[in-house]
Each structure stands twice: as C-alpha cells, then as structure tokens.
Design a protein around this motif. Structure first.
Motif, PDB file in Angstrom:
ATOM      1  N   GLY A   1      20.754 -47.560  69.061  1.00  0.00           N
ATOM      2  CA  GLY A   1      19.910 -46.455  69.320  1.00  0.00           C
ATOM      3  C   GLY A   1      19.296 -45.555  68.221  1.00  0.00           C
ATOM      4  N   GLY A   2      19.130 -46.066  67.038  1.00  0.00           N
ATOM      5  CA  GLY A   2      18.687 -45.251  66.124  1.00  0.00           C
ATOM      6  C   GLY A   2      18.241 -46.214  64.962  1.00  0.00           C
ATOM      7  N   ILE A   3      18.912 -46.713  64.154  1.00  0.00           N
ATOM      8  CA  ILE A   3      18.656 -47.730  62.942  1.00  0.00           C
ATOM      9  C   ILE A   3      17.670 -48.728  63.545  1.00  0.00           C
ATOM     10  CG2 ILE A   3      19.429 -49.186  61.380  1.00  0.00           C
ATOM     11  CD1 ILE A   3      21.987 -47.415  60.907  1.00  0.00           C
ATOM     12  N   SER A   4      17.963 -49.545  64.696  1.00  0.00           N
ATOM     13  CA  SER A   4      17.156 -50.539  64.861  1.00  0.00           C
ATOM     14  C   SER A   4      15.644 -49.939  65.229  1.00  0.00           C
ATOM     15  CB  SER A   4      17.860 -51.210  66.278  1.00  0.00           C
ATOM     16  OG  SER A   4      16.999 -51.952  66.886  1.00  0.00           O
ATOM     17  N   TYR A   5      15.483 -48.776  66.114  1.00  0.00           N
ATOM     18  CA  TYR A   5      14.318 -48.339  66.275  1.00  0.00           C
ATOM     19  C   TYR A   5      13.380 -47.876  65.043  1.00  0.00           C
ATOM     20  CZ  TYR A   5      15.474 -48.040  70.972  1.00  0.00           C
ATOM     21  OH  TYR A   5      15.942 -48.492  72.439  1.00  0.00           O
ATOM     22  N   LEU A   6      14.301 -47.398  64.014  1.00  0.00           N
ATOM     23  CA  LEU A   6      13.788 -47.149  62.674  1.00  0.00           C
ATOM     24  C   LEU A   6      13.101 -48.495  61.824  1.00  0.00           C
ATOM     25  CD1 LEU A   6      16.157 -44.417  61.101  1.00  0.00           C
ATOM     26  CD2 LEU A   6      13.827 -44.265  62.177  1.00  0.00           C
ATOM     27  N   LEU A   7      13.978 -49.539  62.025  1.00  0.00           N
ATOM     28  CA  LEU A   7      13.536 -50.767  61.617  1.00  0.00           C
ATOM     29  C   LEU A   7      12.334 -51.437  62.114  1.00  0.00           C
ATOM     30  CD1 LEU A   7      16.839 -52.379  60.868  1.00  0.00           C
ATOM     31  CD2 LEU A   7      15.589 -51.550  59.389  1.00  0.00           C
ATOM     32  N   ILE A   8      12.251 -51.192  63.480  1.00  0.00           N
ATOM     33  CA  ILE A   8      10.987 -51.585  64.164  1.00  0.00           C
ATOM     34  C   ILE A   8       9.618 -50.812  63.785  1.00  0.00           C
ATOM     35  CG2 ILE A   8       9.901 -51.521  66.513  1.00  0.00           C
ATOM     36  CD1 ILE A   8      12.849 -52.275  67.652  1.00  0.00           C
ATOM     37  N   GLY A   9      10.148 -49.629  63.753  1.00  0.00           N
ATOM     38  CA  GLY A   9       8.983 -48.582  63.143  1.00  0.00           C
ATOM     39  C   GLY A   9       8.493 -49.114  61.840  1.00  0.00           C
ATOM     40  N   LEU A  10       9.411 -49.228  60.871  1.00  0.00           N
ATOM     41  CA  LEU A  10       9.228 -49.789  59.497  1.00  0.00           C
ATOM     42  C   LEU A  10       8.363 -51.005  59.368  1.00  0.00           C
ATOM     43  CD1 LEU A  10       9.558 -49.165  56.366  1.00  0.00           C
ATOM     44  CD2 LEU A  10      11.599 -50.674  56.661  1.00  0.00           C
ATOM     45  N   LEU A  11       8.832 -52.065  60.169  1.00  0.00           N
ATOM     46  CA  LEU A  11       8.141 -53.119  60.327  1.00  0.00           C
ATOM     47  C   LEU A  11       6.605 -53.134  60.764  1.00  0.00           C
ATOM     48  CD1 LEU A  11       7.831 -56.411  59.963  1.00  0.00           C
ATOM     49  CD2 LEU A  11       9.055 -56.775  62.136  1.00  0.00           C
ATOM     50  N   MET A  12       6.452 -52.209  61.846  1.00  0.00           N
ATOM     51  CA  MET A  12       5.188 -52.082  62.606  1.00  0.00           C
ATOM     52  C   MET A  12       4.369 -51.231  61.362  1.00  0.00           C
ATOM     53  SD  MET A  12       6.335 -51.120  66.415  1.00  0.00           S
ATOM     54  CE  MET A  12       4.502 -50.964  67.366  1.00  0.00           C
ATOM     55  N   GLY A  13       4.930 -50.334  60.808  1.00  0.00           N
ATOM     56  CA  GLY A  13       4.061 -49.651  59.431  1.00  0.00           C
ATOM     57  C   GLY A  13       3.571 -50.469  58.665  1.00  0.00           C
ATOM     58  N   ILE A  14       4.527 -51.295  58.136  1.00  0.00           N
ATOM     59  CA  ILE A  14       4.309 -52.242  57.081  1.00  0.00           C
ATOM     60  C   ILE A  14       3.214 -53.215  57.485  1.00  0.00           C
ATOM     61  CG2 ILE A  14       5.013 -54.351  55.746  1.00  0.00           C
ATOM     62  CD1 ILE A  14       7.792 -52.800  55.513  1.00  0.00           C
ATOM     63  N   GLU A  15       3.472 -53.695  58.722  1.00  0.00           N
ATOM     64  CA  GLU A  15       2.291 -54.667  59.321  1.00  0.00           C
ATOM     65  C   GLU A  15       0.888 -53.850  59.447  1.00  0.00           C
ATOM     66  OE1 GLU A  15      -0.567 -56.714  61.629  1.00  0.00           O
ATOM     67  OE2 GLU A  15       0.605 -54.891  62.583  1.00  0.00           O
ATOM     68  N   TRP A  16       1.042 -52.881  59.928  1.00  0.00           N
ATOM     69  CA  TRP A  16      -0.320 -51.918  59.974  1.00  0.00           C
ATOM     70  C   TRP A  16      -1.138 -51.658  58.683  1.00  0.00           C
ATOM     71  CZ3 TRP A  16      -2.128 -47.146  58.385  1.00  0.00           C
ATOM     72  CH2 TRP A  16      -3.474 -46.883  59.005  1.00  0.00           C
ATOM     73  N   THR A  17      -0.325 -51.342  57.588  1.00  0.00           N
ATOM     74  CA  THR A  17      -0.750 -51.177  56.224  1.00  0.00           C
ATOM     75  C   THR A  17      -1.428 -52.526  55.640  1.00  0.00           C
ATOM     76  OG1 THR A  17       0.950 -49.573  55.914  1.00  0.00           O
ATOM     77  CG2 THR A  17      -0.271 -50.524  53.915  1.00  0.00           C
ATOM     78  N   VAL A  18      -0.682 -53.620  55.756  1.00  0.00           N
ATOM     79  CA  VAL A  18      -1.228 -54.777  55.305  1.00  0.00           C
ATOM     80  C   VAL A  18      -2.306 -55.324  56.301  1.00  0.00           C
ATOM     81  CG1 VAL A  18      -0.744 -57.408  55.061  1.00  0.00           C
ATOM     82  CG2 VAL A  18       1.069 -55.658  54.591  1.00  0.00           C
ATOM     83  N   ARG A  19      -2.483 -55.181  57.443  1.00  0.00           N
ATOM     84  CA  ARG A  19      -3.665 -55.305  58.362  1.00  0.00           C
ATOM     85  C   ARG A  19      -4.971 -54.572  57.750  1.00  0.00           C
ATOM     86  NH1 ARG A  19      -4.007 -53.277  63.358  1.00  0.00           N
ATOM     87  NH2 ARG A  19      -1.503 -53.280  63.526  1.00  0.00           N
ATOM     88  N   LYS A  20      -4.697 -53.337  57.443  1.00  0.00           N
ATOM     89  CA  LYS A  20      -5.730 -52.573  56.982  1.00  0.00           C
ATOM     90  C   LYS A  20      -6.117 -52.867  55.858  1.00  0.00           C
ATOM     91  CE  LYS A  20      -6.245 -50.106  60.668  1.00  0.00           C
ATOM     92  NZ  LYS A  20      -7.243 -50.680  61.523  1.00  0.00           N
ATOM     93  N   ARG A  21      -5.336 -53.193  54.892  1.00  0.00           N
ATOM     94  CA  ARG A  21      -5.843 -53.638  53.602  1.00  0.00           C
ATOM     95  C   ARG A  21      -6.770 -54.831  53.622  1.00  0.00           C
ATOM     96  NH1 ARG A  21      -0.764 -52.056  49.480  1.00  0.00           N
ATOM     97  NH2 ARG A  21      -1.381 -49.806  49.733  1.00  0.00           N
ATOM     98  N   LEU A  22      -6.253 -56.023  54.385  1.00  0.00           N
ATOM     99  CA  LEU A  22      -6.604 -57.048  54.566  1.00  0.00           C
ATOM    100  C   LEU A  22      -8.231 -57.146  55.217  1.00  0.00           C
ATOM    101  CD1 LEU A  22      -3.659 -59.622  55.605  1.00  0.00           C
ATOM    102  CD2 LEU A  22      -5.081 -59.600  53.407  1.00  0.00           C
ATOM    103  N   GLN A  23      -8.391 -56.076  56.040  1.00  0.00           N
ATOM    104  CA  GLN A  23      -9.442 -55.856  56.894  1.00  0.00           C
ATOM    105  C   GLN A  23     -10.548 -55.172  55.774  1.00  0.00           C
ATOM    106  OE1 GLN A  23      -8.289 -53.425  60.099  1.00  0.00           O
ATOM    107  NE2 GLN A  23      -8.180 -55.195  61.434  1.00  0.00           N
ATOM    108  N   ARG A  24     -10.101 -54.671  54.900  1.00  0.00           N
ATOM    109  CA  ARG A  24     -10.994 -53.815  53.879  1.00  0.00           C
ATOM    110  C   ARG A  24     -11.426 -55.036  52.569  1.00  0.00           C
ATOM    111  NH1 ARG A  24      -7.418 -49.585  51.815  1.00  0.00           N
ATOM    112  NH2 ARG A  24      -6.555 -49.025  53.880  1.00  0.00           N
ATOM    113  N   SER A  25     -10.631 -56.124  52.678  1.00  0.00           N
ATOM    114  CA  SER A  25     -11.073 -57.016  51.666  1.00  0.00           C
ATOM    115  C   SER A  25     -11.780 -58.274  51.768  1.00  0.00           C
ATOM    116  CB  SER A  25     -10.018 -57.521  50.738  1.00  0.00           C
ATOM    117  OG  SER A  25      -9.000 -58.092  51.585  1.00  0.00           O
TER     118      SER A  25
END
Length: 182
Positions: free
Chosen positions: A158-182
């Motif tokens: 009810g907590g840690i799992s959702y934080l991990l999902i959010g963390l993975l989504m945030g990392i993926e979003w950051t990587v995707r934005k960096r790749l789109q800029r290059s």
C-alpha cells in the motif's frame, strides 16, 4: 465518477484489507471488496483492447480471491491480490515482447503515431524493464503474503510498492526526455 471511485478503491486495496481485517471482519470487508471489483470489471476501459482484457482479468482475479476467501473462510487469501496483479501485468508486458509491437510501443503510438526506429527500440527496452520490475515487485508482494505480518504487507503493497512504481516511471520519463533532446 464511479470509474474514478473504483480506481481509488483499488489503489487503496491494501489499506482497506489491513483496516478491514483488523476492525470490520469479513462480513463487511468481503462484500465491500467484491462490490469494488465488480464495479471495476463493469467500468474498466483501456486505450487498447489488450489493456481492456488484462484490466478485466485483474478485476476478475480480485473477485475470485474475495469469493474463495469467503468460501474457505480464509482471510489471508485476500493478501494475494497484489501478487496476482503483478503476475498478470508481467504476462501482459512479457507476451507483448513476442508481438510486432510491445505494449509500451502501442501506448507510445497513441500520442506519437510515427514513432522513429530509435523510439521503437527504446519502447521495447522499457517493456523489458517493466517485466523485470513486475517479477521483483510480485516476488516482494508474495514474500509479504507468506511472512504473515499484515502490517508489513500493507506497508509494502500500500505504500512502498507505489513509491517504486512512481520512481520507475519518473526515471523512465527523465531518460525519455533526455533521449528526445539528443
């Protein structure tokens, strides 16, 4: 509105089970959870037919776990819902790796129909990462079920799992934005 309420209820499932097992009992908890899963089954709408199928399968898994828990008078079976969700999501993502388009590519094409080859490769890699995540998350969810500590189960699912999902989504979003800029 019913759709959003059921989504919120599904997200709050671990907390509801934890509170319900401690205070309400199965007489209140089972009908409440069963109703939420039935409403979710009836109101689920995915952007892709494959998502709709798996979304309904996840709702059916919840209904089955509630029904079996009531029939066997075994409340611990309610704890296995997060395991079932992770297993079904793993199957969805993993099976899409054998298809022409991975599930992440299909979702990406909803907003960017002309996905370049680098984007196709990237979405396949993201699908693989999510597969690994679902195995990891589902294994930890299973551990919390087998451990027998409902408080630990509620904390992780009810907590840690959702934080991990959010963390993975945030990392993926950051990587995707960096790749789109290059």
């Amino acid at each position: 509105m019913i759709r959003w309420v059921t989504i919120l209820a599904i997200v709050a499932y671990p907390i509801a089970v934890w509170c319900g097992l401690k205070t309400w009992g199965m007489g209140i908890l089972a009908p409440l959870l069963g109703s939420v899963f039935i409403l979710r089954l009836l109101t689920f709408r995915g952007k892709l037919s494959q998502l709709t199928f798996f979304g309904k399968a996840i709702a059916l898994a919840g209904i089955a776990l509630v029904a079996i828990s009531v029939l066997l008078r075994e409340t611990s079976l309610l704890l296995y819902y997060p395991v079932a969700v992770n297993l079904l999501l793993f199957v969805l993502f993993f099976s899409s790796l054998g298809a022409r388009q991975s599930i992440v590519e299909r979702l990406a094409r909803l907003s960017e129909p002309d996905l370049p080859p680098a984007g196709v490769s990237y979405t396949r890699r993201v699908t693989q990462v999510w597969c690994i995540f679902f195995v990891f998350n589902g294994s930890l969810a299973l551990y919390t079920c087998l451990n027998g500590d409902v408080g630990l189960w509620a904390l992780y699912n009810g907590g840690i799992s959702y934080l991990l999902i959010g963390l993975l989504m945030g990392i993926e979003w950051t990587v995707r934005k960096r790749l789109q800029r290059s």
